[in-house]
Write an enzyme that holds these catalytic residues in place. Structure first.
Site, mmCIF file in Angstrom:
data_model
loop_
_atom_site.group_PDB
_atom_site.id
_atom_site.type_symbol
_atom_site.label_atom_id
_atom_site.label_comp_id
_atom_site.label_asym_id
_atom_site.label_seq_id
_atom_site.Cartn_x
_atom_site.Cartn_y
_atom_site.Cartn_z
ATOM 1 N N HIS A 157 -5.971 2.336 -3.130
ATOM 2 C CA HIS A 157 -4.788 1.554 -2.983
ATOM 3 C C HIS A 157 -4.879 0.356 -3.587
ATOM 4 C CE1 HIS A 157 -8.128 -0.890 -0.275
ATOM 5 N NE2 HIS A 157 -8.630 -0.205 -1.183
ATOM 6 N N HIS A 179 -2.314 0.954 6.968
ATOM 7 C CA HIS A 179 -2.760 0.906 5.447
ATOM 8 C C HIS A 179 -3.142 2.571 5.288
ATOM 9 C CE1 HIS A 179 -3.943 -0.886 2.351
ATOM 10 N NE2 HIS A 179 -5.620 -0.099 1.770
ATOM 11 N N CYS A 219 0.520 -1.277 0.408
ATOM 12 C CA CYS A 219 -0.209 0.444 -0.074
ATOM 13 C C CYS A 219 1.151 0.746 -0.375
ATOM 14 C CB CYS A 219 -0.696 0.079 1.374
ATOM 15 S SG CYS A 219 -0.296 0.123 2.670
#
Length: 259
Positions: free
Chosen positions: A217, A205, A156
Site C-alpha cells: 500500500h 485506506h 493509496c
C-alpha cells in the site's frame, strides 16, 4: 575474587540487549528484514502500537539470532553450503521472493539444530513471476502524497488503480468508490483489495493483498509505497474487510449481418 570482579563488566556487555537506532527513511518492515525478524516481533518487544518511527529512536532487537552479512561474491547457494542449510530454507527464513542478495544485506541463519521452517501453503505462495507482483514491486518506494496520481507520487487508491491498470483492469479512483464497486470476500486471496478505516466508520485506506499475511500500500505513515503485515495489531484494529477484483467481462459478439 579479583578476577571475577574483572570479568563482571564484560559479562554485562555480553548480556546487554541488542538495539538499533532508527535512521531517516527506516521503516519497521525494512528493519525487520535487515535483522532477520518480523514487524510483529519488533512491535511486541518495543511495546509499539503503531508503525510510526522517529529518527534517533532506539529499538530493541530480538536476541539469539544467527546472522550473516553478505560479502562480495556471496550467493545463497554458497551460504547454504557454508552453513549446512538449503537455498529454499534461507529464502523462507528471510522472506525473500528471489535468490538475489546484495552486499551488506543481513541474512538470518537457521539456529544450530533448527529444522528448516515448513514451506507456506501453496495457495498463499508469493510468485515473483506473477504479473500482479511484478507491477507492485515496480512501485515500491514511490513517495506517498494525498490526492496525487503520477509516477512521481501517489496516494493509496491511486497506487491500487495504477497497478491494476497495468493489468488491463480499470478501477474507480477513490478508496470509497473501489470499496463500493467490488464484491466482498470473507478471506482475502492474493490480488484482493484490503480496506481500512483510520478515521471512523467510512473506509479511507486501501492496499493490495499479496498472500502470506502481507499487503502492499501507499502508506501515509511510511510516506511511500511499502509492504507490511496485515496481521499487525495496528492494522487489524482498523481493518474493514477484503474485496475481489474481477476483470471486465469480454464484450458480447457483434450481431450478425444476416438474420
Amino acid at each position: 575474587m579479583r578476577r571475577a570482579f574483572f570479568l563482571l563488566p564484560f559479562l554485562g556487555l555480553a548480556l546487554a540487549q541488542a538495539t538499533y537506532t532508527v535512521a531517516p527513511g527506516d521503516t519497521l518492515y525494512s528493519i525487520a528484514r535487515r535483522h532477520g525478524t518480523t514487524v510483529e516481533a519488533l512491535m511486541r518487544l518495543n511495546g509499539l502500537e503503531s508503525f510510526l518511527l522517529q529518527p534517533g529512536q532506539v529499538l530493541k532487537l530480538p536476541q539469539g539470532k544467527r546472522t550473516h552479512v553478505v560479502a562480495p561474491g556471496d550467493t545463497l547457494f554458497s551460504l547454504a553450503r557454508r552453513y549446512g542449510t538449503t537455498v529454499e530454507a534461507l529464502m523462507r527464513l528471510n522472506g525473500l521472493s528471489s535468490p538475489e542478495i546484495k552486499v551488506g544485506q543481513v541474512l538470518r541463519l537457521p539456529e544450530e539444530g533448527e529444522a528448516p521452517p515448513p514451506p507456506p501453503p501453496e495457495p498463499e505462495a508469493l510468485d515473483p513471476e506473477r504479473p500482479l507482483l511484478r507491477a507492485v514491486l515496480r512501485y515500491l518506494g514511490v513517495p506517498y502524497k494525498y490526492g496525487a496520481n503520477s509516477p512521481l507520487a501517489l496516494d493509496c487508491s491511486a497506487f491500487v488503480a495504477q497497478v491494476y491498470a497495468e493489468l488491463g483492469v480499470a478501477l474507480p479512483r477513490t478508496t470509497k468508490e473501489q470499496y463500493q464497486a467490488l464484491s466482498p470476500v470473507e478471506a482475502p486471496r492474493p490480488g484482493d483489495l484490503v480496506f481500512f478505516s483510520f478515521g471512523g466508520e467510512e473506509v479511507d485506506h486501501v492496499g493490495i493483498y499479496l498472500g502470506r499475511g502481507v499487503f502492499a500500500h501507499a502508506s501515509s505513515y511510511g510516506s511511500r509505497v511499502v509492504i507490511e503485515s496485515l496481521e499487525a495489531p495496528f492494522y487489524r484494529k482498523v481493518y474493514r474487510g477484503a474485496r475481489r477484483v474481477m476483470a471486465s467481462p469480454e464484450p458480447p459478439p457483434a450481431p450478425s449481418a444476416t438474420r
